[in-house]
Design a protein around this motif. Sequence first.
Motif, short mmCIF file in Angstrom:
data_model
loop_
_atom_site.label_atom_id
_atom_site.label_comp_id
_atom_site.label_asym_id
_atom_site.label_seq_id
_atom_site.Cartn_x
_atom_site.Cartn_y
_atom_site.Cartn_z
N TRP A 7 -2.07 -6.00 7.13
CA TRP A 7 -1.07 -5.20 6.44
C TRP A 7 0.13 -5.07 7.38
O TRP A 7 -0.01 -4.60 8.50
N LEU A 27 0.39 -6.79 2.36
CA LEU A 27 -0.79 -7.57 2.75
C LEU A 27 -0.42 -9.05 2.80
O LEU A 27 0.08 -9.61 1.83
N ASP A 83 0.84 -1.20 0.00
CA ASP A 83 0.00 0.00 0.00
C ASP A 83 0.87 1.25 0.00
O ASP A 83 2.11 1.18 -0.06
N HIS A 102 -4.54 1.23 -0.08
CA HIS A 102 -4.93 0.43 1.08
C HIS A 102 -6.42 0.07 0.97
O HIS A 102 -7.23 0.91 0.57
N ARG A 111 3.17 -0.99 3.38
CA ARG A 111 2.71 -2.15 4.16
C ARG A 111 2.35 -3.26 3.19
O ARG A 111 1.73 -3.02 2.15
#
Length: 153
Positions: A114, A18, A12, A93, A16
Amino acid sequence: MPRQTVKLLLLDEDDRLLLIHARRSGATCWYPVGGGIEPGESLQQAAARETYEETGLRDLPAGTHVWWRDHTYEHDGRRYDVHEEWLLHRVNHFTPAPAELTPSEARTILTFRWWQARELESTQDTIFPPNLGRLLTTLLTEGVPATPTELHL
């Protein structure tokens, strides 16, 4: 012949990653979105399909091919030889909402999260592949390799 698969680094805007949390063979682990490449599919097509099925995200932006590896793992008492192609995709995100899980995925997937690279490096949770935090840190620090590199775990 090894099963052809695609693994996705869905990052994102805050870098971060996933990951899926699942119960496998009585233990829990975290792993990236991804799965088998169907006959006739390109890497990008397989990535978009797997992302939609596992997270509900439509319109996956094109990814960059960053890594590959040949790997053997065991699941449900069976041994699998796989060839993995890893793609990096920058996404906004979102909250995952699986759209079309396989019966096995529906039984085993617990949740999503995340993760920051530093969290992956320090967690006591089981992460696949085991050094994903370090690999992600290197990728974020050094940038995307000029050609996909082989992962040595």
